[in-house]
Design a protein around this motif. Structure first.
Motif, PDB file in Angstrom:
ATOM      1  N   ILE A   1       0.897  -0.938  -0.069  1.00 39.53           N
ATOM      2  CA  ILE A   1      -0.030  -0.051  -0.222  1.00 39.53           C
ATOM      3  C   ILE A   1       0.762   1.336   0.020  1.00 39.53           C
ATOM      4  O   ILE A   1       1.570   1.116   1.053  1.00 39.53           O
ATOM      5  N   ASN A   2       0.862   2.319  -1.092  1.00 34.57           N
ATOM      6  CA  ASN A   2       1.980   3.356  -1.095  1.00 34.57           C
ATOM      7  C   ASN A   2       0.920   4.524  -0.772  1.00 34.57           C
ATOM      8  O   ASN A   2      -0.505   4.523  -1.431  1.00 34.57           O
ATOM      9  N   LYS A   3       1.388   5.425   0.053  1.00 39.10           N
ATOM     10  CA  LYS A   3       1.751   6.698  -0.295  1.00 39.10           C
ATOM     11  C   LYS A   3       2.027   7.394  -0.434  1.00 39.10           C
ATOM     12  O   LYS A   3       3.226   7.679   0.064  1.00 39.10           O
ATOM     13  N   ASN A   4       2.163   8.409  -0.995  1.00 38.76           N
ATOM     14  CA  ASN A   4       2.589   9.384  -1.926  1.00 38.76           C
ATOM     15  C   ASN A   4       4.038   8.648  -3.017  1.00 38.76           C
ATOM     16  O   ASN A   4       5.124   9.239  -2.349  1.00 38.76           O
ATOM     17  N   GLY A   5       3.822   7.162  -3.692  1.00 39.44           N
ATOM     18  CA  GLY A   5       4.489   6.864  -4.098  1.00 39.44           C
ATOM     19  C   GLY A   5       5.214   6.270  -3.524  1.00 39.44           C
ATOM     20  O   GLY A   5       6.562   5.294  -3.434  1.00 39.44           O
ATOM     21  N   LYS A   6       4.773   6.023  -1.940  1.00 37.76           N
ATOM     22  CA  LYS A   6       6.268   5.165  -0.987  1.00 37.76           C
ATOM     23  C   LYS A   6       5.531   3.900   0.032  1.00 37.76           C
ATOM     24  O   LYS A   6       4.434   4.509   0.001  1.00 37.76           O
ATOM     25  N   PRO A   7       5.905   3.090  -0.440  1.00 45.03           N
ATOM     26  CA  PRO A   7       5.035   1.636   0.650  1.00 45.03           C
ATOM     27  C   PRO A   7       5.139   1.918   2.009  1.00 45.03           C
ATOM     28  O   PRO A   7       5.940   2.776   2.575  1.00 45.03           O
TER      29      PRO A   7
END
Length: 70
Positions: A41-47
């Motif tokens: 699950i990514n947020k702002n392109g980071k896992p």
């Protein structure tokens, strides 16, 4: 030495957290369970998290891997 065939490693899918924020979490989780997969699950392109089916988690436990120990 015996010829052991290794199962090819398939990269985990990356899902954006906005899918969960838009009310799609049930659909996303159902698909992961049906396909017995795990995904980032990514947020702002980071896992930020990993989600997996319970069956996959139970196999890890049965194989002696408890992710809560790490």
């Amino acid at each position: 030495m015996a010829d052991v065939k290794m199962k090819p490693k398939i990269p985990m899918e990356h899902l954006n957290i906005t899918e969960f924020n838009r009310g799609q979490s049930s659909k996303v989780i159902k698909k992961l369970v049906e396909e017995d997969k795990a995904a980032y699950i990514n947020k702002n392109g980071k896992p930020i998290a990993v989600i997996m089916s319970n069956e996959r988690y139970e196999r890890l436990i049965a194989g002696g891997i408890d992710i809560n120990e790490y």
